[in-house]
Design a protein around this motif. Structure first.
Motif, PDB file in Angstrom:
ATOM      1  N   THR A   1       0.814  -1.219   0.000  1.00  0.00           N
ATOM      2  CA  THR A   1       0.000   0.000   0.000  1.00  0.00           C
ATOM      3  C   THR A   1       0.844   1.265   0.000  1.00  0.00           C
ATOM      4  O   THR A   1       0.331   2.350  -0.270  1.00  0.00           O
ATOM      5  CB  THR A   1      -0.887   0.028   1.243  1.00  0.00           C
ATOM      6  OG1 THR A   1      -0.047  -0.097   2.412  1.00  0.00           O
ATOM      7  CG2 THR A   1      -1.870  -1.132   1.240  1.00  0.00           C
TER       8      THR A   1
ATOM      9  N   ASN B   1      -1.198   0.441  -4.004  1.00  0.00           N
ATOM     10  CA  ASN B   1      -1.684  -0.935  -4.093  1.00  0.00           C
ATOM     11  C   ASN B   1      -0.670  -1.842  -4.771  1.00  0.00           C
ATOM     12  O   ASN B   1       0.236  -1.386  -5.478  1.00  0.00           O
ATOM     13  CB  ASN B   1      -3.042  -0.999  -4.813  1.00  0.00           C
ATOM     14  CG  ASN B   1      -2.943  -0.586  -6.263  1.00  0.00           C
ATOM     15  OD1 ASN B   1      -2.459  -1.344  -7.106  1.00  0.00           O
ATOM     16  ND2 ASN B   1      -3.391   0.623  -6.578  1.00  0.00           N
TER      17      ASN B   1
ATOM     18  N   TYR C   1     -12.612  -9.259   6.533  1.00  0.00           N
ATOM     19  CA  TYR C   1     -12.934  -7.883   6.905  1.00  0.00           C
ATOM     20  C   TYR C   1     -12.614  -7.623   8.376  1.00  0.00           C
ATOM     21  O   TYR C   1     -12.169  -6.529   8.736  1.00  0.00           O
ATOM     22  CB  TYR C   1     -14.408  -7.592   6.617  1.00  0.00           C
ATOM     23  CG  TYR C   1     -14.693  -7.300   5.161  1.00  0.00           C
ATOM     24  CD1 TYR C   1     -14.741  -6.001   4.676  1.00  0.00           C
ATOM     25  CD2 TYR C   1     -14.915  -8.331   4.244  1.00  0.00           C
ATOM     26  CE1 TYR C   1     -15.007  -5.721   3.350  1.00  0.00           C
ATOM     27  CE2 TYR C   1     -15.174  -8.070   2.910  1.00  0.00           C
ATOM     28  CZ  TYR C   1     -15.221  -6.772   2.469  1.00  0.00           C
ATOM     29  OH  TYR C   1     -15.471  -6.502   1.142  1.00  0.00           O
TER      30      TYR C   1
ATOM     31  N   SER D   1      -8.798  -7.212   8.701  1.00  0.00           N
ATOM     32  CA  SER D   1      -8.420  -5.941   8.091  1.00  0.00           C
ATOM     33  C   SER D   1      -8.765  -4.782   9.015  1.00  0.00           C
ATOM     34  O   SER D   1      -7.958  -3.860   9.218  1.00  0.00           O
ATOM     35  CB  SER D   1      -9.133  -5.771   6.746  1.00  0.00           C
ATOM     36  OG  SER D   1      -9.024  -4.453   6.258  1.00  0.00           O
TER      37      SER D   1
ATOM     38  N   CYS E   1      -6.113  -2.161  10.672  1.00  0.00           N
ATOM     39  CA  CYS E   1      -6.247  -0.710  10.460  1.00  0.00           C
ATOM     40  C   CYS E   1      -6.260   0.041  11.792  1.00  0.00           C
ATOM     41  O   CYS E   1      -5.600   1.078  11.935  1.00  0.00           O
ATOM     42  CB  CYS E   1      -7.526  -0.398   9.681  1.00  0.00           C
ATOM     43  SG  CYS E   1      -7.476  -0.860   7.932  1.00  0.00           S
TER      44      CYS E   1
ATOM     45  N   CYS F   1      -4.903  -1.069   5.710  1.00  0.00           N
ATOM     46  CA  CYS F   1      -4.956  -2.020   4.599  1.00  0.00           C
ATOM     47  C   CYS F   1      -6.391  -2.478   4.378  1.00  0.00           C
ATOM     48  O   CYS F   1      -7.223  -2.419   5.284  1.00  0.00           O
ATOM     49  CB  CYS F   1      -4.049  -3.220   4.878  1.00  0.00           C
ATOM     50  SG  CYS F   1      -4.456  -4.113   6.394  1.00  0.00           S
ATOM     51  N   GLY F   2      -6.669  -2.948   3.168  1.00  0.00           N
ATOM     52  CA  GLY F   2      -8.015  -3.341   2.783  1.00  0.00           C
ATOM     53  C   GLY F   2      -8.354  -4.771   3.136  1.00  0.00           C
ATOM     54  O   GLY F   2      -7.557  -5.499   3.744  1.00  0.00           O
TER      55      GLY F   2
ATOM     56  N   ASP G   1      -3.962  -3.366  -0.657  1.00  0.00           N
ATOM     57  CA  ASP G   1      -4.525  -2.063  -0.998  1.00  0.00           C
ATOM     58  C   ASP G   1      -5.091  -1.421   0.260  1.00  0.00           C
ATOM     59  O   ASP G   1      -4.959  -1.961   1.363  1.00  0.00           O
ATOM     60  CB  ASP G   1      -5.565  -2.172  -2.118  1.00  0.00           C
ATOM     61  CG  ASP G   1      -6.810  -2.953  -1.712  1.00  0.00           C
ATOM     62  OD1 ASP G   1      -6.870  -3.473  -0.576  1.00  0.00           O
ATOM     63  OD2 ASP G   1      -7.743  -3.050  -2.530  1.00  0.00           O
TER      64      ASP G   1
ATOM     65  N   PRO H   1      -8.282   0.536   2.612  1.00  0.00           N
ATOM     66  CA  PRO H   1      -9.656   0.145   2.936  1.00  0.00           C
ATOM     67  C   PRO H   1     -10.729   1.132   2.498  1.00  0.00           C
ATOM     68  O   PRO H   1     -11.917   0.798   2.510  1.00  0.00           O
ATOM     69  CB  PRO H   1      -9.625   0.073   4.472  1.00  0.00           C
ATOM     70  CG  PRO H   1      -8.636   1.121   4.861  1.00  0.00           C
ATOM     71  CD  PRO H   1      -7.571   1.089   3.787  1.00  0.00           C
ATOM     72  N   TYR H   2     -10.352   2.334   2.106  1.00  0.00           N
ATOM     73  CA  TYR H   2     -11.340   3.406   2.030  1.00  0.00           C
ATOM     74  C   TYR H   2     -12.450   3.165   1.017  1.00  0.00           C
ATOM     75  O   TYR H   2     -13.602   3.523   1.249  1.00  0.00           O
ATOM     76  CB  TYR H   2     -10.622   4.730   1.748  1.00  0.00           C
ATOM     77  CG  TYR H   2      -9.520   5.000   2.745  1.00  0.00           C
ATOM     78  CD1 TYR H   2      -9.811   5.206   4.089  1.00  0.00           C
ATOM     79  CD2 TYR H   2      -8.182   5.005   2.360  1.00  0.00           C
ATOM     80  CE1 TYR H   2      -8.814   5.430   5.018  1.00  0.00           C
ATOM     81  CE2 TYR H   2      -7.173   5.225   3.287  1.00  0.00           C
ATOM     82  CZ  TYR H   2      -7.494   5.439   4.613  1.00  0.00           C
ATOM     83  OH  TYR H   2      -6.496   5.643   5.532  1.00  0.00           O
TER      84      TYR H   2
ATOM     85  N   TYR I   1     -13.822   0.498   0.380  1.00  0.00           N
ATOM     86  CA  TYR I   1     -14.663  -0.613   0.811  1.00  0.00           C
ATOM     87  C   TYR I   1     -15.418  -0.322   2.113  1.00  0.00           C
ATOM     88  O   TYR I   1     -15.981  -1.231   2.710  1.00  0.00           O
ATOM     89  CB  TYR I   1     -13.801  -1.859   1.045  1.00  0.00           C
ATOM     90  CG  TYR I   1     -12.858  -2.192  -0.086  1.00  0.00           C
ATOM     91  CD1 TYR I   1     -13.333  -2.670  -1.302  1.00  0.00           C
ATOM     92  CD2 TYR I   1     -11.486  -2.030   0.062  1.00  0.00           C
ATOM     93  CE1 TYR I   1     -12.460  -2.974  -2.335  1.00  0.00           C
ATOM     94  CE2 TYR I   1     -10.601  -2.340  -0.964  1.00  0.00           C
ATOM     95  CZ  TYR I   1     -11.095  -2.808  -2.160  1.00  0.00           C
ATOM     96  OH  TYR I   1     -10.222  -3.104  -3.178  1.00  0.00           O
TER      97      TYR I   1
ATOM     98  N   TYR J   1     -17.514  -2.990   4.878  1.00  0.00           N
ATOM     99  CA  TYR J   1     -17.185  -3.376   6.257  1.00  0.00           C
ATOM    100  C   TYR J   1     -18.444  -3.389   7.121  1.00  0.00           C
ATOM    101  O   TYR J   1     -18.658  -4.306   7.921  1.00  0.00           O
ATOM    102  CB  TYR J   1     -16.154  -2.416   6.856  1.00  0.00           C
ATOM    103  CG  TYR J   1     -14.741  -2.625   6.364  1.00  0.00           C
ATOM    104  CD1 TYR J   1     -13.868  -3.456   7.042  1.00  0.00           C
ATOM    105  CD2 TYR J   1     -14.278  -1.989   5.212  1.00  0.00           C
ATOM    106  CE1 TYR J   1     -12.560  -3.646   6.590  1.00  0.00           C
ATOM    107  CE2 TYR J   1     -12.983  -2.167   4.756  1.00  0.00           C
ATOM    108  CZ  TYR J   1     -12.129  -2.999   5.441  1.00  0.00           C
ATOM    109  OH  TYR J   1     -10.845  -3.188   4.993  1.00  0.00           O
TER     110      TYR J   1
END
Length: 515
Positions: A59, A65, A268, A271, A275, A281-282, A323, A325-326, A328, A332
């Motif tokens: 990232t 990414n 999720y 992740s 975070c 991170c995604g 990548d 997280p934003y 997605y 979440y």
């Protein structure tokens, strides 16, 4: 094969100068290695078993990414200077976003077009629009088989074949995809952690795992290579199910030692945990870590963990963070429900008080007379009976009728709010009161805004705060409106005791035009 010890990074300060500074910034050969970060013991349930786990932060590349490496390698080998003027790629997000930036920065190609599934989230579509991509949607499976002539992958390929000015890198069939990780990612990891024992990456196009697995098979054959696929019928952005890996033609089968299948909820959740601990991170990063946890659990249960260890008895594991997280965030909440998240207090305010405020719309009490009133003599020497509201102005007083009758500015109109009283708290200290006032003000001004729109309006209340809300509503409706800072109380501080209106007060209901 390049020996990672042969290259010494010459950019220790991580600074990029000159007219080609952006090209250097995007070039892994001009950067320090992307960070490798060990998880602290509270994030590593196998720490007591002699396992150390490291996150490779893909990232942190300028494109944010893991797909930046393949995009660089594929475009470098396919763009023809002076001829290529368009890039087309079937991609759900990271690959084509990276291509759009890299094509522009490294090759001066500004036209990148994304072919993708009509099932792509609205957040991803907007993200691609944000980066200047031209988007075409296709129906059918969200992850079509690469050779399916009906899908967007082959549509992009056919367009490129029909024009010498169009390049379709085709991440699904292009060996420069996975070879980018032999060129850059693998050597970085090996240089940073030469004692590595386990490598873990997700399987989408399989390029990452194919490249890394192939690289470590050559330079350190003892490394255990773990590929991670989505559980059947489940979905995590990026990776594929094992069933969808069968038509992929990259040599991924020789690049992995075992496959783990991972569900979306665990992905999720991990992740989110990473975070919150500072490793941004995604979901596919949590997905990779969960696959590693599952593999370690199986070896622990079977008593075979020592086989994974190096000479020091420690198992050094690396997983990729792919990548951010934003894009997605909504997913979440959909996947995990409300439990992991603090509730929003005063959430009712998300539906009211929606318009902007501006300090310049709050007038000091001393400004009111010179800006809104006229007199045949200087205002400072005028009697109250001589002060007249200028015709282009209106003054609305939101106080209760009895208070308005006792004192009000000359020419003002009374529009009493049921939610405002002499001892009412500020609406900004009471969310329930703010909600009630805003709803009432919207209703009142909906009825009279056509008249007010021709005038400059001054709004007065007890302490200035309710008038401030009213001004926000009026301004949103196109009315030039101001409020008195401090309200009626501030006005009384600046007038003599004799300054009491002798005009007949007017009380206006919501149904009566303010004329």
């Amino acid at each position: 094969m390049r020996n990672p010890s042969e290259k010494t990074n010459v950019n220790e300060n991580n600074v990029y100068f000159g007219t080609d500074s952006l090209k250097k910034y995007f070039d892994p050969d001009s950067q320090p290695p992307l960070p490798l970060v060990e998880l602290p013991p509270h994030l590593n349930p196998y720490h007591q078993d002699g396992v150390r786990i490291y996150a490779k932060m893909m990232t942190m590349h300028p494109a944010n990414n893991v797909k930046a490496m393949p995009a660089l390698n594929m475009l470098e080998s396919s763009v023809v200077p002076g001829k290529t003027d368009r890039i087309i790629e079937y991609s759900s997000g990271s690959t084509v976003i990276s291509m759009s930036m890299i094509a522009r920065v490294m090759h001066g190609v500004n036209d990148t077009r994304a072919f993708l599934s009509n099932k792509t989230s609205e957040a991803k579509l907007k993200l691609m629009q944000f980066f200047g991509l031209d988007i075409t949607l296709f129906g059918g499976p969200s992850q079509p088989e690469p050779l399916d002539e009906r899908g967007g992958i082959q549509n992009a390929r056919r367009l490129a074949l029909g024009s010498e000015h169009i390049v379709n890198p085709n991440q699904y069939e292009n060996d420069h995809n996975w070879q980018s990780h032999i060129r850059w990612t693998g050597p970085q990891i090996y240089k940073q952690l030469p004692e590595i024992n386990v490598l873990c990456a997700g399987m989408g196009t399989s390029g990452t795992m194919t490249g890394l697995g192939t690289y470590f098979k050559d330079v350190r054959p003892s490394v255990y290579r773990l590929g991670v696929c989505t559980a059947p019928g489940d979905r995590v952005p990026g990776p594929r199910s094992y069933a969808l890996m069968r038509p992929v033609e990259f040599p991924w089968k020789t690049a992995v030692d075992t496959i783990e299948e991972v569900g979306s909820t665990e992905s999720y959740t991990l992740s989110l945990n990473l975070c919150r601990e500072g490793l941004i991170c995604g979901p596919s990063s949590g997905f990779n870590l969960q696959g590693l946890f599952q593999m370690l659990a199986k070896h622990k249960a079977a008593g075979t963990m020592p086989k994974l260890a190096g000479p020091d008895g420690t198992i050094h594991c690396v997983f990729l963070c792919c990548d951010l997280p934003y894009q997605y965030i909504d997913e979440y909440f959909d996947k995990l429900g409300e439990q992991p998240f603090h509730p929003i207090r005063n959430k009712n305010l998300t539906k009211v008080d929606l318009h902007r405020y501006d300090e310049s719309w709050e007038r000091e009490a001393l400004e009111v007379l010179p800006h809104f009133y006229a007199s045949p003599r200087p205002l400072a020497q005028s009697l109250l009976s001589e002060i007249v509201l200028q015709p282009q102005n209106r003054v609305l007083d939101l106080r209760q009728a009895e208070d308005f009758h006792a004192w009000h500015l000359p020419g003002s109109l009374n529009v009493p709010l049921s939610s405002v009283g002499p001892h009412t708290a500020s609406p900004f200290s009471d969310p329930t009161l703010l909600e009630a006032q805003w709803v009432e003000l919207v209703k009142i001004f909906d009825d009279v805004v056509s008249d007010l729109g021709r005038h400059h309006v001054l709004v007065v209340c007890y302490d200035g705060d309710s008038a401030r809300v009213a001004t926000s509503v009026l301004r949103a409706k196109g009315v030039e409106a101001d409020s008195v800072r401090g309200g009626y109380r501030a006005l009384r501080l600046y007038e003599g005791n004799e300054f009491v209106s002798t005009k007949v007060p007017v009380t206006v209901s919501v149904a009566v035009p303010l004329e």
